[in-house]
Design an enzyme around this catalytic site. Sequence first.
Site, PDB file in Angstrom:
ATOM      1  N   ASP A 197      20.629   2.910 -23.285  1.00 28.63           N
ATOM      2  CA  ASP A 197      19.365   2.492 -23.908  1.00 28.63           C
ATOM      3  C   ASP A 197      19.344   1.023 -24.360  1.00 28.63           C
ATOM      4  OD1 ASP A 197      17.967   4.815 -23.510  1.00 28.63           O
ATOM      5  OD2 ASP A 197      18.277   5.614 -25.526  1.00 28.63           O
TER       6      ASP A 197
ATOM      7  N   ASN B 279      24.244  17.071 -25.163  1.00 34.71           N
ATOM      8  CA  ASN B 279      23.769  15.740 -25.561  1.00 34.71           C
ATOM      9  C   ASN B 279      22.608  15.891 -26.552  1.00 34.71           C
ATOM     10  OD1 ASN B 279      22.192  13.342 -25.558  1.00 34.71           O
ATOM     11  ND2 ASN B 279      23.164  12.678 -23.656  1.00 34.71           N
TER      12      ASN B 279
ATOM     13  N   HIS C 195      12.151   8.351 -18.270  1.00 28.91           N
ATOM     14  CA  HIS C 195      12.369   9.154 -17.072  1.00 28.91           C
ATOM     15  C   HIS C 195      12.428  10.644 -17.413  1.00 28.91           C
ATOM     16  CE1 HIS C 195      15.933   8.005 -19.186  1.00 28.91           C
ATOM     17  NE2 HIS C 195      16.730   8.781 -18.492  1.00 28.91           N
TER      18      HIS C 195
ATOM     19  N   LYS D 245       9.870   5.790 -26.924  1.00 31.36           N
ATOM     20  CA  LYS D 245      10.697   6.028 -25.730  1.00 31.36           C
ATOM     21  C   LYS D 245      10.103   7.174 -24.912  1.00 31.36           C
ATOM     22  CE  LYS D 245      15.223   7.175 -23.894  1.00 31.36           C
ATOM     23  NZ  LYS D 245      16.578   7.673 -24.079  1.00 31.36           N
TER      24      LYS D 245
ATOM     25  N   GLY E 299      20.811  13.669 -27.961  1.00 33.34           N
ATOM     26  CA  GLY E 299      19.674  12.798 -27.646  1.00 33.34           C
ATOM     27  C   GLY E 299      18.722  13.472 -26.668  1.00 33.34           C
ATOM     28  N   LYS E 300      19.293  14.085 -25.632  1.00 37.06           N
ATOM     29  CA  LYS E 300      18.462  14.782 -24.643  1.00 37.06           C
ATOM     30  C   LYS E 300      17.758  15.974 -25.284  1.00 37.06           C
ATOM     31  CE  LYS E 300      21.186  13.845 -20.474  1.00 37.06           C
ATOM     32  NZ  LYS E 300      21.747  14.483 -19.295  1.00 37.06           N
TER      33      LYS E 300
ATOM     34  N   THR F  33      22.855  21.655 -22.486  1.00 34.23           N
ATOM     35  CA  THR F  33      23.284  20.267 -22.667  1.00 34.23           C
ATOM     36  C   THR F  33      24.090  20.147 -23.943  1.00 34.23           C
ATOM     37  OG1 THR F  33      22.558  17.960 -22.856  1.00 34.23           O
ATOM     38  CG2 THR F  33      21.162  19.586 -23.918  1.00 34.23           C
TER      39      THR F  33
ATOM     40  N   GLU G  40      30.031  19.081 -13.343  1.00 34.91           N
ATOM     41  CA  GLU G  40      29.127  18.178 -12.616  1.00 34.91           C
ATOM     42  C   GLU G  40      29.844  17.790 -11.338  1.00 34.91           C
ATOM     43  OE1 GLU G  40      27.233  14.989 -14.650  1.00 34.91           O
ATOM     44  OE2 GLU G  40      26.551  16.281 -16.277  1.00 34.91           O
TER      45      GLU G  40
ATOM     46  N   ASP H  82      20.034  16.218 -15.218  1.00 36.58           N
ATOM     47  CA  ASP H  82      21.023  15.233 -14.818  1.00 36.58           C
ATOM     48  C   ASP H  82      20.285  13.915 -14.631  1.00 36.58           C
ATOM     49  OD1 ASP H  82      23.809  14.872 -14.367  1.00 36.58           O
ATOM     50  OD2 ASP H  82      23.299  14.367 -12.315  1.00 36.58           O
TER      51      ASP H  82
HETATM   52  P1  IMP Z   1      24.050  12.894 -17.573  1.00 39.14           P
HETATM   53  O1  IMP Z   1      25.137  13.041 -16.546  1.00 39.14           O
HETATM   54  O2  IMP Z   1      22.734  13.385 -17.125  1.00 39.14           O
HETATM   55  O3  IMP Z   1      24.438  13.432 -18.932  1.00 39.14           O
HETATM   56  O4  IMP Z   1      23.767  11.365 -17.851  1.00 39.14           O
HETATM   57  C1  IMP Z   1      24.495  10.362 -17.270  1.00 39.14           C
HETATM   58  C2  IMP Z   1      24.594   9.170 -18.174  1.00 39.14           C
HETATM   59  O5  IMP Z   1      23.425   8.385 -17.986  1.00 39.14           O
HETATM   60  C3  IMP Z   1      24.692   9.458 -19.657  1.00 39.14           C
HETATM   61  O6  IMP Z   1      26.008   9.551 -20.096  1.00 39.14           O
HETATM   62  C4  IMP Z   1      24.053   8.236 -20.269  1.00 39.14           C
HETATM   63  O7  IMP Z   1      25.027   7.263 -20.451  1.00 39.14           O
HETATM   64  C5  IMP Z   1      23.084   7.798 -19.200  1.00 39.14           C
HETATM   65  N1  IMP Z   1      21.722   8.205 -19.539  1.00 39.14           N
HETATM   66  C6  IMP Z   1      21.030   9.275 -19.125  1.00 39.14           C
HETATM   67  N2  IMP Z   1      19.811   9.302 -19.691  1.00 39.14           N
HETATM   68  C7  IMP Z   1      19.768   8.214 -20.486  1.00 39.14           C
HETATM   69  C8  IMP Z   1      18.763   7.684 -21.360  1.00 39.14           C
HETATM   70  O8  IMP Z   1      17.683   8.228 -21.554  1.00 39.14           O
HETATM   71  N3  IMP Z   1      19.092   6.563 -21.986  1.00 39.14           N
HETATM   72  C9  IMP Z   1      20.281   5.930 -21.839  1.00 39.14           C
HETATM   73  N4  IMP Z   1      21.241   6.372 -21.063  1.00 39.14           N
HETATM   74  C10 IMP Z   1      20.983   7.514 -20.388  1.00 39.14           C
END
Ligand code: IMP
Length: 182
Positions: free
Chosen positions: A144, A10, A169, A164, A12-13, A8, A37, A66
Amino acid sequence: MPTITFATGNEGKLSEARQQLEPLGFEIDAYGGGYPEIQADTLEAVARFGLETLAGEVPEPFLLEDAGLFVDALEGFPGVYSSYVFGTLGNEGILSLLADTEDPSARFRSVIGFRVDGEEHTFVGEVEGTITEQARGSAGFGFDPIFQPREAERTFAEMSPEEKIELSHRSRALARLREHLA
Ligand code: IMP
């Protein structure tokens, strides 16, 4: 200490995964090389495709995740397109789409793909909630500030990382992975 690589970019993740898996004795390395993706109908299909793509490139065991926000009044949109929609419409765009909506119900879904010894697994987590009328809070990332879990009076962006994690999820999907690892 056994290492699991999390594919990742990200932060935050990554920090959510570290907070949950490091206490179990796992070190979480990040692989930021990315993966395509694919356009698919489900998060599961996106995760499975990511696993196939990264097999042989990322050391096993590795995981990817994802996630998406599914709004009932928008027939599940932005769902699998959440990343793109966050980057284009943003939180304000989702709020505008819901301006006249009586039912702001939504859920976050997370699918973790995990590959170890050539075997692939997926783990799912969900949290039900509502889209707020206004963005509130500055913690976290993505949607968020506009998502309030059903069990809470605050948005994810108004919570500490620990709060959180109690509800998210992603932590629910990580909990399934933890059960598997145990
Ligand atoms: P991804 O494709 O899994 O990276 O996530 C898709 C999008 O969903 C991300 O760009 C975030 O904008 C949103 N998203 C996923 N998880 C979260 C979360 O825990 N909080 C807020 N937005 C999230």
